[in-house]
Design a protein around this motif. Structure first.
Motif, PDB file in Angstrom:
ATOM      1  N   SER A 100     -14.498  15.807  -3.257  1.00  0.00           N
ATOM      2  CA  SER A 100     -15.795  16.155  -2.675  1.00  0.00           C
ATOM      3  C   SER A 100     -16.215  15.129  -1.637  1.00  0.00           C
ATOM      4  CB  SER A 100     -16.848  16.254  -3.784  1.00  0.00           C
ATOM      5  OG  SER A 100     -16.500  17.261  -4.711  1.00  0.00           O
ATOM      6  N   ARG A 101     -16.049  13.841  -1.966  1.00  0.00           N
ATOM      7  CA  ARG A 101     -16.394  12.804  -0.995  1.00  0.00           C
ATOM      8  C   ARG A 101     -15.493  12.878   0.240  1.00  0.00           C
ATOM      9  NH1 ARG A 101     -16.689   9.704  -5.805  1.00  0.00           N
ATOM     10  NH2 ARG A 101     -14.619   8.858  -5.358  1.00  0.00           N
ATOM     11  N   GLN A 102     -14.199  13.083   0.014  1.00  0.00           N
ATOM     12  CA  GLN A 102     -13.279  13.164   1.143  1.00  0.00           C
ATOM     13  C   GLN A 102     -13.562  14.396   1.997  1.00  0.00           C
ATOM     14  OE1 GLN A 102      -9.554  13.076  -0.884  1.00  0.00           O
ATOM     15  NE2 GLN A 102      -9.504  10.843  -1.076  1.00  0.00           N
ATOM     16  N   PHE A 103     -13.939  15.471   1.340  1.00  0.00           N
ATOM     17  CA  PHE A 103     -14.251  16.692   2.090  1.00  0.00           C
ATOM     18  C   PHE A 103     -15.486  16.488   2.963  1.00  0.00           C
ATOM     19  CE2 PHE A 103     -15.962  20.964   2.622  1.00  0.00           C
ATOM     20  CZ  PHE A 103     -14.837  21.648   3.034  1.00  0.00           C
ATOM     21  N   ALA A 104     -16.499  15.800   2.419  1.00  0.00           N
ATOM     22  CA  ALA A 104     -17.694  15.517   3.214  1.00  0.00           C
ATOM     23  C   ALA A 104     -17.353  14.638   4.408  1.00  0.00           C
ATOM     24  CB  ALA A 104     -18.755  14.841   2.335  1.00  0.00           C
ATOM     25  N   THR A 105     -16.493  13.640   4.169  1.00  0.00           N
ATOM     26  CA  THR A 105     -16.065  12.781   5.280  1.00  0.00           C
ATOM     27  C   THR A 105     -15.304  13.587   6.337  1.00  0.00           C
ATOM     28  OG1 THR A 105     -15.904  10.910   3.757  1.00  0.00           O
ATOM     29  CG2 THR A 105     -14.779  10.705   5.872  1.00  0.00           C
ATOM     30  N   GLY A 106     -14.450  14.491   5.881  1.00  0.00           N
ATOM     31  CA  GLY A 106     -13.704  15.330   6.815  1.00  0.00           C
ATOM     32  C   GLY A 106     -14.617  16.222   7.627  1.00  0.00           C
ATOM     33  N   ILE A 107     -15.657  16.765   7.011  1.00  0.00           N
ATOM     34  CA  ILE A 107     -16.602  17.604   7.745  1.00  0.00           C
ATOM     35  C   ILE A 107     -17.326  16.787   8.811  1.00  0.00           C
ATOM     36  CG2 ILE A 107     -18.740  18.924   7.516  1.00  0.00           C
ATOM     37  CD1 ILE A 107     -16.275  20.412   6.592  1.00  0.00           C
ATOM     38  N   ILE A 128      -6.261  22.917   4.755  1.00  0.00           N
ATOM     39  CA  ILE A 128      -7.681  22.559   4.811  1.00  0.00           C
ATOM     40  C   ILE A 128      -7.968  21.382   3.885  1.00  0.00           C
ATOM     41  CG2 ILE A 128     -10.002  23.360   4.239  1.00  0.00           C
ATOM     42  CD1 ILE A 128      -9.170  26.126   5.203  1.00  0.00           C
ATOM     43  N   VAL A 129      -7.408  21.416   2.678  1.00  0.00           N
ATOM     44  CA  VAL A 129      -7.612  20.306   1.739  1.00  0.00           C
ATOM     45  C   VAL A 129      -7.000  19.020   2.300  1.00  0.00           C
ATOM     46  CG1 VAL A 129      -7.084  19.449  -0.576  1.00  0.00           C
ATOM     47  CG2 VAL A 129      -7.737  21.840  -0.251  1.00  0.00           C
ATOM     48  N   ALA A 130      -5.796  19.115   2.877  1.00  0.00           N
ATOM     49  CA  ALA A 130      -5.164  17.923   3.448  1.00  0.00           C
ATOM     50  C   ALA A 130      -5.955  17.389   4.638  1.00  0.00           C
ATOM     51  CB  ALA A 130      -3.732  18.265   3.878  1.00  0.00           C
ATOM     52  N   VAL A 153      -1.691  14.275  -1.050  1.00  0.00           N
ATOM     53  CA  VAL A 153      -2.782  15.241  -0.918  1.00  0.00           C
ATOM     54  C   VAL A 153      -3.406  15.447  -2.289  1.00  0.00           C
ATOM     55  CG1 VAL A 153      -3.395  17.603  -0.284  1.00  0.00           C
ATOM     56  CG2 VAL A 153      -1.667  16.367   1.020  1.00  0.00           C
ATOM     57  N   PRO A 154      -4.720  15.318  -2.427  1.00  0.00           N
ATOM     58  CA  PRO A 154      -5.341  15.531  -3.738  1.00  0.00           C
ATOM     59  C   PRO A 154      -5.208  16.979  -4.193  1.00  0.00           C
ATOM     60  CG  PRO A 154      -7.016  15.285  -2.044  1.00  0.00           C
ATOM     61  CD  PRO A 154      -5.703  14.961  -1.395  1.00  0.00           C
ATOM     62  N   LEU A 155      -5.381  17.175  -5.489  1.00  0.00           N
ATOM     63  CA  LEU A 155      -5.254  18.502  -6.100  1.00  0.00           C
ATOM     64  C   LEU A 155      -3.890  19.109  -5.812  1.00  0.00           C
ATOM     65  CD1 LEU A 155      -8.771  20.049  -5.370  1.00  0.00           C
ATOM     66  CD2 LEU A 155      -7.999  18.939  -7.461  1.00  0.00           C
ATOM     67  N   ALA A 156      -2.842  18.292  -5.928  1.00  0.00           N
ATOM     68  CA  ALA A 156      -1.493  18.787  -5.647  1.00  0.00           C
ATOM     69  C   ALA A 156      -1.092  19.880  -6.633  1.00  0.00           C
ATOM     70  CB  ALA A 156      -0.492  17.629  -5.689  1.00  0.00           C
ATOM     71  N   ALA A 157      -1.440  19.704  -7.916  1.00  0.00           N
ATOM     72  CA  ALA A 157      -1.056  20.693  -8.923  1.00  0.00           C
ATOM     73  C   ALA A 157      -1.752  22.040  -8.704  1.00  0.00           C
ATOM     74  CB  ALA A 157      -1.345  20.154 -10.328  1.00  0.00           C
ATOM     75  N   PRO A 158      -3.084  22.081  -8.528  1.00  0.00           N
ATOM     76  CA  PRO A 158      -3.707  23.391  -8.271  1.00  0.00           C
ATOM     77  C   PRO A 158      -3.203  24.052  -6.998  1.00  0.00           C
ATOM     78  CG  PRO A 158      -5.354  21.781  -8.920  1.00  0.00           C
ATOM     79  CD  PRO A 158      -4.095  21.027  -8.696  1.00  0.00           C
ATOM     80  N   LEU A 159      -2.974  23.265  -5.947  1.00  0.00           N
ATOM     81  CA  LEU A 159      -2.471  23.854  -4.718  1.00  0.00           C
ATOM     82  C   LEU A 159      -1.050  24.376  -4.894  1.00  0.00           C
ATOM     83  CD1 LEU A 159      -3.829  21.286  -2.109  1.00  0.00           C
ATOM     84  CD2 LEU A 159      -4.686  23.586  -2.576  1.00  0.00           C
ATOM     85  N   ALA A 199      -9.009  15.604   3.304  1.00  0.00           N
ATOM     86  CA  ALA A 199      -8.723  14.399   2.523  1.00  0.00           C
ATOM     87  C   ALA A 199      -8.069  13.308   3.352  1.00  0.00           C
ATOM     88  CB  ALA A 199      -7.830  14.758   1.329  1.00  0.00           C
ATOM     89  N   ASN A 200      -7.065  13.663   4.155  1.00  0.00           N
ATOM     90  CA  ASN A 200      -6.244  12.639   4.801  1.00  0.00           C
ATOM     91  C   ASN A 200      -6.200  12.722   6.320  1.00  0.00           C
ATOM     92  OD1 ASN A 200      -5.592  11.789   2.200  1.00  0.00           O
ATOM     93  ND2 ASN A 200      -3.755  13.075   2.117  1.00  0.00           N
ATOM     94  N   GLY A 201      -6.816  13.705   6.908  1.00  0.00           N
ATOM     95  CA  GLY A 201      -6.835  13.762   8.351  1.00  0.00           C
ATOM     96  C   GLY A 201      -5.918  14.825   8.930  1.00  0.00           C
ATOM     97  N   LEU A 202      -5.856  14.854  10.270  1.00  0.00           N
ATOM     98  CA  LEU A 202      -5.163  15.925  10.991  1.00  0.00           C
ATOM     99  C   LEU A 202      -3.666  15.915  10.741  1.00  0.00           C
ATOM    100  CD1 LEU A 202      -5.169  18.209  13.078  1.00  0.00           C
ATOM    101  CD2 LEU A 202      -5.023  16.462  14.869  1.00  0.00           C
ATOM    102  N   TRP A 203      -3.027  14.714  10.839  1.00  0.00           N
ATOM    103  CA  TRP A 203      -1.575  14.680  10.738  1.00  0.00           C
ATOM    104  C   TRP A 203      -1.104  15.052   9.337  1.00  0.00           C
ATOM    105  CZ3 TRP A 203       0.822  15.104  14.992  1.00  0.00           C
ATOM    106  CH2 TRP A 203       0.313  14.546  16.163  1.00  0.00           C
TER     107      TRP A 203
END
Length: 402
Positions: free
Chosen positions: A132-139, A297-299, A267-273, A302-306
């Protein structure tokens, strides 16, 4: 004295003249053929009414299926479970009673499914706050990029806030409709559990007594039709079971490869993805791209464009491995459908019954084609000719006669 009966029964010019006067030359009941219409029109009419009868039968089948959708889904799932678990039952039944082998195989399948869901739920629960925090940062990064002016257009914070306000206002205005849809979804969930329970119940009998049930069905048919039904049933089940087991093996392989890829890229949530990629493998053509977009989208968040680019390229490579290596190696010739047929089947199934139609359309088409191919009589194949080859005069005459 002349015998009247002999005169009436004997053929001669009198009878021919009588038939001519009576119009016998134009009466199909007398002559045996209808010369009042061209041959091509008679043939087209014959094919047309036969196609109409087949189309009517298909419409009746679809209408009847739509009235008992839950029953159809339950039987379809039961056949899928049977196709997947039957090799394990056959293996275990060599050393134990078939009933016990069926129970243990079904228990193993349920434990695998429950364990997979438990692991996915645990992964989501432990990583959701960080995501959630990483997603907010990505937005925020995406918003800054849109406001930077490097694109031909710019989007300001005021526009984004206005869009959010409009979305909130729309939700408030349609709260009643959304609540009704949630209630309908709850009913759908109940129906789903009902179909699953009925599918498990049918699977038990299909695994334990499937051969006896099929024999009983054949015994209800006339003896002259049993051979055809045995041939059609064998071809259909061979194709359906091969497609189902092959799809399950390929889906598990795709899920494992996606899990390794997402884990390496951190990438977070690797198992659900990875589970999402596994589920997407059951939906031809559209499942894998949808799973890839969600993972990207999750990547990105969480970790940026690349990282998102790496996820997209990696999952695309997994798809290529599936299409060019896994499917020909695992399925072989059990499901020999042209990609155009698969695309049309998935599109028609999606338009008819949504995601469910997209899932079941390809195996149904494959089974129908396998049965048709097994029962039909194939003429010798034509030789391939060049596109610019001229047609012989004899062929032209033959075409003109037709």
């Amino acid at each position: 004295m002349v015998d009247v009966s002999d005169t009436r029964s004997s053929p001669g010019p009198t009878s021919a003249a009588a038939r001519k006067v009576a119009g016998g030359r134009r009466n199909p009941a007398v002559v045996g053929r209808d010369d009042t219409a061209p041959r091509w029109l008679r043939r087209s009419a014959g094919v047309s009414w036969r196609l109409l009868v087949v189309l009517a039968a298909v419409v009746v089948v679809f209408y009847a299926t739509s009235r008992v959708t839950l029953l159809f889904i339950a039987v379809f799932l039961a056949l899928v479970f049977t196709a997947v678990l039957r090799p394990l039952v056959e293996l275990m039944s060599r050393v134990m009673p078939r009933g016990l082998a069926t129970a243990l195989s079904l228990l193993a399948g349920i434990l695998f499914f429950v364990g997979l869901l438990t692991y996915v739920g645990y992964s989501i629960a432990t990583q959701w706050n960080d995501l959630s925090r990483q997603f907010a940062t990505g937005i925020e990064q995406i918003t800054d990029f849109l406001e930077s002016g490097t694109l031909p257009f710019t989007i300001t914070n005021e526009q984004i806030a206005e869009w959010i306000d409009n979305a909130v206002r729309w939700i408030q205005d349609h709260a009643g409709d959304l609540a009704g849809e949630v209630a309908a979804s709850a009913g759908t969930v109940v129906e789903g559990f009902t179909a699953l329970a009925l599918a498990v119940f049918c699977t038990i009998f299909f695994l334990a007594r499937g051969t006896q049930m099929w024999t009983w069905f054949l015994n209800q048919l006339p003896a002259r039709a049993r051979g055809t039904w045995m041939t059609a049933g064998g071809a259909g089940w061979y194709t359906f079971s091969g497609y189902t087991r092959g799809t399950v093996i390929i889906a598990i392989t795709d899920g494992l490869l996606a899990f390794l890829l997402l884990s390496v890229l951190r990438v977070p949530l690797a198992a659900p993805l990875a589970v999402l990629v596994l589920i997407g493998a059951f939906i031809p053509l559209i499942g894998a791209p949808a799973a890839m977009i969600v993972a990207m989208i999750v990547a990105l968040a969480a970790n940026g464009l690349w990282s998102a680019v790496g996820v997209g390229v990696g999952i695309a490579l997994i798809g290529q491995l599936e299409g060019h290596v896994l499917q020909p190696l695992i399925m072989g010739k059990q499901v020999s459908l042209h990609p155009v047929v698969v695309a049309l089947a998935v599109t028609a199934g999606t338009l008819t019954a949504g995601i469910l139609g997209a899932v079941i359309s390809v195996p149904l088409i494959a089974v129908a084609w396998a049965i048709f191919s097994r029962l039909r009589t194939v003429d010798p194949p034509m030789e391939e000719e060049d596109d610019d080859a001229d047609v012989d005069e004899e062929d032209e005459v033959a075409l003109a006669d037709r």
